[in-house]
Motif scaffolding. Structure first.
Motif, PDB file in Angstrom:
ATOM      1  N   VAL A  14       0.820  -1.311  -0.269  1.00 57.68           N
ATOM      2  CA  VAL A  14      -0.445  -0.207  -0.299  1.00 57.68           C
ATOM      3  C   VAL A  14       0.843   0.853  -0.159  1.00 57.68           C
ATOM      4  O   VAL A  14       0.924   1.793  -1.087  1.00 57.68           O
ATOM      5  CB  VAL A  14      -0.986  -0.226   1.634  1.00 57.68           C
ATOM      6  CG1 VAL A  14      -1.928   1.134   1.338  1.00 57.68           C
ATOM      7  CG2 VAL A  14      -2.040  -1.557   1.316  1.00 57.68           C
ATOM      8  N   ALA A  15       2.128   1.255   1.002  1.00 56.42           N
ATOM      9  CA  ALA A  15       2.949   2.965   0.656  1.00 56.42           C
ATOM     10  C   ALA A  15       3.046   3.057  -0.711  1.00 56.42           C
ATOM     11  O   ALA A  15       3.977   3.464  -1.424  1.00 56.42           O
ATOM     12  CB  ALA A  15       3.717   2.781   2.287  1.00 56.42           C
ATOM     13  N   ALA A  16       4.032   1.545  -0.570  1.00 54.11           N
ATOM     14  CA  ALA A  16       4.954   1.686  -2.646  1.00 54.11           C
ATOM     15  C   ALA A  16       4.217   2.685  -3.341  1.00 54.11           C
ATOM     16  O   ALA A  16       4.517   3.177  -4.335  1.00 54.11           O
ATOM     17  CB  ALA A  16       5.299   0.487  -2.386  1.00 54.11           C
ATOM     18  N   SER A  17       2.704   1.743  -3.294  1.00 53.65           N
ATOM     19  CA  SER A  17       1.868   2.595  -4.265  1.00 53.65           C
ATOM     20  C   SER A  17       1.484   3.885  -4.117  1.00 53.65           C
ATOM     21  O   SER A  17       1.048   4.491  -4.614  1.00 53.65           O
ATOM     22  CB  SER A  17       0.801   1.659  -4.300  1.00 53.65           C
ATOM     23  OG  SER A  17       0.758   0.324  -4.824  1.00 53.65           O
ATOM     24  N   VAL A  18       1.219   4.817  -2.443  1.00 48.61           N
ATOM     25  CA  VAL A  18       1.033   5.718  -2.601  1.00 48.61           C
ATOM     26  C   VAL A  18       2.092   6.796  -2.987  1.00 48.61           C
ATOM     27  O   VAL A  18       1.477   7.349  -3.698  1.00 48.61           O
ATOM     28  CB  VAL A  18       0.539   5.446  -0.805  1.00 48.61           C
ATOM     29  CG1 VAL A  18       0.887   7.172  -0.602  1.00 48.61           C
ATOM     30  CG2 VAL A  18      -0.570   5.036  -0.485  1.00 48.61           C
ATOM     31  N   ARG A  24       3.851   9.623 -10.468  1.00 48.32           N
ATOM     32  CA  ARG A  24       3.562   9.141 -11.378  1.00 48.32           C
ATOM     33  C   ARG A  24       2.092  10.367 -11.858  1.00 48.32           C
ATOM     34  O   ARG A  24       1.637  10.842 -12.884  1.00 48.32           O
ATOM     35  CB  ARG A  24       2.217   8.095 -11.751  1.00 48.32           C
ATOM     36  CG  ARG A  24       3.519   7.080 -12.783  1.00 48.32           C
ATOM     37  CD  ARG A  24       2.523   5.680 -12.303  1.00 48.32           C
ATOM     38  NE  ARG A  24       3.340   4.133 -12.143  1.00 48.32           N
ATOM     39  CZ  ARG A  24       2.634   3.642 -12.836  1.00 48.32           C
ATOM     40  NH1 ARG A  24       1.695   3.378 -13.440  1.00 48.32           N
ATOM     41  NH2 ARG A  24       3.905   2.350 -14.032  1.00 48.32           N
ATOM     42  N   LEU A  25       1.619  11.304 -10.553  1.00 51.34           N
ATOM     43  CA  LEU A  25       0.754  12.316 -10.757  1.00 51.34           C
ATOM     44  C   LEU A  25       1.123  13.462  -9.956  1.00 51.34           C
ATOM     45  O   LEU A  25       0.478  13.896  -9.111  1.00 51.34           O
ATOM     46  CB  LEU A  25      -0.686  11.756 -10.848  1.00 51.34           C
ATOM     47  CG  LEU A  25      -1.660  10.436 -11.221  1.00 51.34           C
ATOM     48  CD1 LEU A  25      -2.475   9.940  -9.941  1.00 51.34           C
ATOM     49  CD2 LEU A  25      -2.140  10.720 -12.549  1.00 51.34           C
ATOM     50  N   PRO A  26       2.292  13.961 -10.532  1.00 46.25           N
ATOM     51  CA  PRO A  26       2.914  15.107  -9.737  1.00 46.25           C
ATOM     52  C   PRO A  26       1.509  16.688 -10.158  1.00 46.25           C
ATOM     53  O   PRO A  26       2.028  17.379  -8.964  1.00 46.25           O
ATOM     54  CB  PRO A  26       4.141  15.689 -11.022  1.00 46.25           C
ATOM     55  CG  PRO A  26       3.941  15.159 -11.902  1.00 46.25           C
ATOM     56  CD  PRO A  26       2.972  13.654 -12.246  1.00 46.25           C
ATOM     57  N   ARG A  49       4.975  14.885  -0.057  1.00 46.45           N
ATOM     58  CA  ARG A  49       4.902  16.761  -0.964  1.00 46.45           C
ATOM     59  C   ARG A  49       4.880  17.262  -0.146  1.00 46.45           C
ATOM     60  O   ARG A  49       4.362  18.671  -0.557  1.00 46.45           O
ATOM     61  CB  ARG A  49       3.285  16.645  -1.890  1.00 46.45           C
ATOM     62  CG  ARG A  49       3.036  15.383  -3.034  1.00 46.45           C
ATOM     63  CD  ARG A  49       2.062  16.066  -3.782  1.00 46.45           C
ATOM     64  NE  ARG A  49       2.267  15.111  -5.278  1.00 46.45           N
ATOM     65  CZ  ARG A  49       1.597  14.557  -5.971  1.00 46.45           C
ATOM     66  NH1 ARG A  49       0.386  15.815  -6.045  1.00 46.45           N
ATOM     67  NH2 ARG A  49       1.706  13.730  -6.381  1.00 46.45           N
ATOM     68  N   LEU A  50       5.025  17.188   1.076  1.00 47.64           N
ATOM     69  CA  LEU A  50       4.895  18.456   2.297  1.00 47.64           C
ATOM     70  C   LEU A  50       6.433  18.786   2.400  1.00 47.64           C
ATOM     71  O   LEU A  50       6.389  19.963   2.461  1.00 47.64           O
ATOM     72  CB  LEU A  50       4.836  17.592   3.910  1.00 47.64           C
ATOM     73  CG  LEU A  50       4.051  16.984   4.120  1.00 47.64           C
ATOM     74  CD1 LEU A  50       3.857  15.933   5.651  1.00 47.64           C
ATOM     75  CD2 LEU A  50       2.604  17.615   3.892  1.00 47.64           C
ATOM     76  N   GLY A  51       7.153  18.984   1.502  1.00 46.55           N
ATOM     77  CA  GLY A  51       8.138  19.392   1.220  1.00 46.55           C
ATOM     78  C   GLY A  51       9.348  18.857   2.761  1.00 46.55           C
ATOM     79  O   GLY A  51       9.586  20.818   2.399  1.00 46.55           O
ATOM     80  N   GLN A  52       9.220  18.966   3.211  1.00 46.52           N
ATOM     81  CA  GLN A  52      10.455  19.083   4.441  1.00 46.52           C
ATOM     82  C   GLN A  52      11.256  18.362   3.713  1.00 46.52           C
ATOM     83  O   GLN A  52      12.460  18.959   5.099  1.00 46.52           O
ATOM     84  CB  GLN A  52       9.395  17.957   5.591  1.00 46.52           C
ATOM     85  CG  GLN A  52       8.215  18.540   6.111  1.00 46.52           C
ATOM     86  CD  GLN A  52       8.218  20.032   6.699  1.00 46.52           C
ATOM     87  OE1 GLN A  52       8.925  20.413   7.268  1.00 46.52           O
ATOM     88  NE2 GLN A  52       7.467  20.926   5.866  1.00 46.52           N
TER      89      GLN A  52
END
Length: 93
Positions: A14-18, A24-26, A49-52
């Motif tokens: 699941v994590a790998a898929s996330v 794939r969808l930037p 995508r949090l950018g931390q």
């Protein structure tokens, strides 16, 4: 909340898929939801995508540097992270 299993330690499918979906969808919008939030920073690994962490962050290019830096600084660093994320509108608790 299955994504928390990623944490760079073998991870779950699941994590790998996330992670794959995000890459794939930037341009897709993402909402992260977690019961543990900032209290367990290893559970943030899939939240790219949090950018931390990454190219333009103070923590370097990868999550491992981010995690190591937080763990070395203790609970106070986690509190500062949560405050910073709240101020930036990316964290609700």
């Amino acid at each position: 909340d299955e994504g928390k299993k990623e944490a760079g330690k073998g991870g779950s499918k699941v994590a790998a898929s996330v992670l794959e979906l995000q890459r794939r969808l930037p341009k897709a919008r993402v909402l992260y939801a977690s019961a543990t939030g900032c209290s367990e920073p290893e559970h943030l690994a899939y939240m790219e995508r949090l950018g931390q962490w990454g190219k333009d962050s103070p923590f370097g290019a990868d999550f491992a540097n981010f995690l190591e830096s937080l763990e070395a600084r203790g609970v106070g660093a986690l509190e500062l992270l949560a405050m910073d994320m709240k101020a930036g509108g990316m964290y609700l608790a």
